[in-house]
Design a protein around this motif. Structure first.
Motif, PDB file in Angstrom:
ATOM      1  N   UNK A 289       0.819  -1.212   0.000  1.00 59.06           N
ATOM      2  CA  UNK A 289       0.000   0.000   0.000  1.00 59.06           C
ATOM      3  C   UNK A 289       0.851   1.259   0.000  1.00 59.06           C
ATOM      4  N   UNK A 290       0.583   2.141  -0.939  1.00 54.94           N
ATOM      5  CA  UNK A 290       1.379   3.356  -1.076  1.00 54.94           C
ATOM      6  C   UNK A 290       1.186   4.287   0.102  1.00 54.94           C
TER       7      UNK A 290
ATOM      8  N   UNK B 173       4.793   8.520   3.536  1.00 60.85           N
ATOM      9  CA  UNK B 173       4.216   7.305   2.979  1.00 60.85           C
ATOM     10  C   UNK B 173       5.238   6.644   2.070  1.00 60.85           C
ATOM     11  N   UNK B 174       4.963   5.370   1.724  1.00 62.73           N
ATOM     12  CA  UNK B 174       5.843   4.681   0.782  1.00 62.73           C
ATOM     13  C   UNK B 174       5.866   5.405  -0.557  1.00 62.73           C
ATOM     14  N   UNK B 175       4.737   5.997  -0.942  1.00 65.22           N
ATOM     15  CA  UNK B 175       4.702   6.747  -2.198  1.00 65.22           C
ATOM     16  C   UNK B 175       5.655   7.932  -2.131  1.00 65.22           C
ATOM     17  N   UNK B 176       5.685   8.624  -1.000  1.00 63.90           N
ATOM     18  CA  UNK B 176       6.578   9.774  -0.848  1.00 63.90           C
ATOM     19  C   UNK B 176       8.041   9.328  -0.771  1.00 63.90           C
TER      20      UNK B 176
ATOM     21  N   UNK C  73       7.146  -3.201  -6.295  1.00 61.91           N
ATOM     22  CA  UNK C  73       6.589  -3.848  -5.108  1.00 61.91           C
ATOM     23  C   UNK C  73       7.520  -4.913  -4.534  1.00 61.91           C
ATOM     24  N   UNK C  74       8.221  -5.627  -5.408  1.00 60.83           N
ATOM     25  CA  UNK C  74       9.101  -6.688  -4.900  1.00 60.83           C
ATOM     26  C   UNK C  74      10.229  -6.108  -4.048  1.00 60.83           C
TER      27      UNK C  74
ATOM     28  N   UNK D 111       3.019  -3.796   9.477  1.00 60.85           N
ATOM     29  CA  UNK D 111       2.270  -3.315   8.322  1.00 60.85           C
ATOM     30  C   UNK D 111       0.851  -3.852   8.314  1.00 60.85           C
ATOM     31  N   UNK D 112      -0.001  -3.215   7.492  1.00 63.23           N
ATOM     32  CA  UNK D 112      -1.382  -3.643   7.360  1.00 63.23           C
ATOM     33  C   UNK D 112      -1.501  -4.986   6.678  1.00 63.23           C
TER      34      UNK D 112
END
Length: 393
Positions: free
Chosen positions: A7-8, A61-64, A79-80, A99-100
């Motif tokens: 999840x981003x 966030x992971x996106x940032x 993702x990997x 993590x979720x």
């Protein structure tokens, strides 16, 4: 099999007590040391992994994080890669929380074929670094002297911190220089005093006791300076390898002290304490009329104590001087990396040219320092032997 999507919007955060070092040379690479103070484990990571891990503070966030990474290194992570990194951080106990459901679970193994991101790193040993506790026994072992070593270091720092200011330290260093120059000018006399000491068992025991106290101050000085520069002392105790019994002081986060200057000062604090310990005895020896026996005993103490201090400053592992050299050159595993590089140079192996300039200069400088040290030690041993042979004749 593809790794699950990450999840981003997930905001990874490092667990409190995770320490990250500045970039250090290791072989031909630059690495950062990641330490989990809870488990005591340390790991090496590369600059790219450190770039991400150092930004995992729960606000991004992971996106940032991915956008920052792409801006720095010119590529985006799939993702990997995220799955591998977060899984490894989770298995090492470095992430706060979990993590979720759609994220990689903290205990998951990395995806097949994905390179391992975290490599175990040997923890630094010795008084200014970590010391694994040995089991207690009759012939060898350790025992803690205080329940809360860091609180003890805090109290000692509170008492001695006025000595750590430049106003106090510079005059003390000047006195140490004056002492050592004076002792050097009387070296022949001091060598004779030391030889005579070994014929007087009672005086020998007294001098040996004072030198043991000096080693105890040496260890405590490491802890006080580490505390002064933001470190934490985890153990203060006794270690015995009969018939030798010594004090030790463990600073787990030596390599993670905020500034290189602080790490160098912490490593050198023990030898400085040894020399400061000698100053009152030097004043008595130099300024007070003494009977020949007392003067001989003090002369031997001053010579042996100075040798003890300067031996610790030699740039050879595992001595404090080696840690100073490693910090000055910004390296971890300096001796092994230097040996590997110099072997390549001696064989004229083209792989030596593949080392970055910083590494080539650091390893060449350390190799030269070790060679010079060995030459000086051989010259000193030869001079001492010549003195005693001449005196015997």
């Amino acid at each position: 099999m593809n790794a699950p999507a990450v999840p981003a919007r997930y905001r990874p955060a490092l667990r409190p007590g995770v320490l990250l070092s500045e970039p250090l040379l290791h072989g031909r690479d630059l690495v950062h040391l990641v330490r989990n103070t809870g488990s005591g484990q340390s790991f090496r990571v590369g600059p790219r992994e450190h770039f991400l891990i150092s930004r995992m503070d729960g606000t991004r966030t992971l996106e940032e994080l991915g956008a920052d990474y792409a801006g720095r290194f010119g590529r985006r992570l799939g993702d990997s890669h995220w799955h591998s990194l977060l899984a490894l951080l989770g298995t090492r106990g470095l992430l706060a929380g979990r993590p979720g459901p759609a994220d990689p679970p903290g205990g998951a193994a990395p995806a097949a074929g994905v390179p391992k991101v975290l490599a175990p790193a040997a923890a630094p040993a010795a008084s200014a670094g970590t010391q694994p506790s040995a089991p207690r026994g009759l012939l060898r072992g350790t025992v803690r002297l205080v329940a809360d070593a860091d609180a003890t270091a805090t109290r000692l720092h509170r008492v001695t911190r006025h000595l750590l200011s430049p106003v106090a330290m510079l005059p003390l260093l000047a006195l140490i220089v004056l002492m050592e120059i004076t002792l050097l000018l009387h070296l022949g006399e001091l060598l004779d005093d030391t030889a005579a000491l070994f014929t007087a068992p009672a005086l020998l025991l007294a001098v040996a006791t004072l030198l043991w106290l000096s080693t105890a101050l040496h260890e405590l000085a490491h802890g006080v300076l580490a505390h002064h520069h933001g470190g934490r002392v985890s153990e203060i105790g006794l270690r015995w390898r009969l018939p030798v019994v010594i004090m030790y002081c463990t600073v787990d986060d030596f390599l993670h002290l905020p500034r290189r200057r602080g790490r160098i000062a912490t490593a050198g604090a023990g030898a400085a304490a040894n020399l400061l310990f000698l100053l009152p005895f030097f004043a008595v020896w130099a300024l007070t009329p003494l009977d020949p026996t007392t003067r001989q005993a003090l002369g031997a103490l001053l010579l042996l104590g100075s040798v003890q201090a300067f031996t610790m400053l030699l740039p050879l592992p595992p001595l404090d001087g080696y840690r100073i050299a490693a910090q000055f050159l910004g390296a971890t595993g300096l001796a092994a990396s230097t040996a590997a590089y110099l072997r390549l140079r001696l064989r004229r192996d083209p792989a030596a040219a593949g080392y970055p300039r910083r590494a080539r200069r650091a390893y060449a400088a350390y190799g030269a320092a070790v060679a010079l040290t060995l030459v000086l030690l051989a010259a000193a041993a030869s001079a001492v032997a010549h003195h005693y042979l001449t005196t015997a004749q």
